[in-house]
Write a protein that holds these residues in place. Structure first.
Motif, short mmCIF file in Angstrom:
data_model
loop_
_atom_site.label_atom_id
_atom_site.label_comp_id
_atom_site.label_asym_id
_atom_site.label_seq_id
_atom_site.Cartn_x
_atom_site.Cartn_y
_atom_site.Cartn_z
N TYR A 130 2.35 0.58 4.00
CA TYR A 130 0.90 0.83 4.25
C TYR A 130 -0.12 -0.02 3.63
O TYR A 130 -1.08 -0.62 4.15
CB TYR A 130 0.43 2.22 4.21
CG TYR A 130 0.98 3.31 5.17
CD1 TYR A 130 0.78 3.08 6.49
CD2 TYR A 130 1.70 4.10 4.67
CE1 TYR A 130 1.40 3.90 7.49
CE2 TYR A 130 2.52 5.16 5.67
CZ TYR A 130 2.27 4.80 7.15
OH TYR A 130 2.64 5.88 7.74
N ASN A 131 0.42 -0.68 2.49
CA ASN A 131 -0.56 -1.66 1.83
C ASN A 131 -0.40 -3.03 2.10
O ASN A 131 -0.89 -3.77 2.06
CB ASN A 131 -0.41 -1.17 0.22
CG ASN A 131 -1.19 0.00 -0.18
OD1 ASN A 131 -2.14 0.36 0.47
ND2 ASN A 131 -0.72 0.52 -1.33
N TYR A 162 4.46 3.87 0.95
CA TYR A 162 3.10 3.09 -0.14
C TYR A 162 2.98 1.72 0.02
O TYR A 162 2.02 1.00 0.68
CB TYR A 162 3.32 3.70 -1.33
CG TYR A 162 2.30 3.12 -2.23
CD1 TYR A 162 0.70 3.68 -2.03
CD2 TYR A 162 2.32 2.00 -2.82
CE1 TYR A 162 -0.16 3.10 -2.93
CE2 TYR A 162 1.29 1.64 -3.72
CZ TYR A 162 0.19 2.05 -3.73
OH TYR A 162 -0.89 1.51 -4.60
N ARG A 163 4.11 1.06 -0.10
CA ARG A 163 4.22 -0.32 0.26
C ARG A 163 3.95 -0.77 1.56
O ARG A 163 3.40 -1.79 1.85
CB ARG A 163 5.43 -1.03 -0.59
CG ARG A 163 5.64 -0.70 -1.92
CD ARG A 163 4.88 -1.90 -2.78
NE ARG A 163 5.42 -3.04 -2.43
CZ ARG A 163 5.32 -4.23 -3.19
NH1 ARG A 163 4.64 -4.02 -4.36
NH2 ARG A 163 5.91 -5.30 -3.09
#
Length: 67
Positions: free
Chosen positions: A29-30, A26-27
């Protein structure tokens, strides 16, 4: 450590590894790799600990049942 405690600890390491991979992805991709590589390192350590605890538990079970 009793058998139930060892099994619980084993699954705690597994849950930590899965959570770290998911949150690291998640981190990644963000925000990119600079803010997420720590979670992949934690996931690798937790996976190693899960495998180690599982092998030790199975080794102890085999030795106890053989006596």
């Amino acid at each position: 450590m009793n058998k139930k405690g060892a099994l619980i600890l084993e699954y705690v390491w597994l849950a930590l590894a899965i959570f770290s991979v998911l949150f690291g992805s998640y981190r990644f991709y963000n925000t990119g790799i600079n803010n997420s590589y720590v979670f992949y390192i934690i996931a690798a350590i937790a996976s190693f600990m899960f495998i180690l605890r599982r092998a030790l538990r199975k080794f102890q079970d085999n030795n106890k049942s053989g006596k």
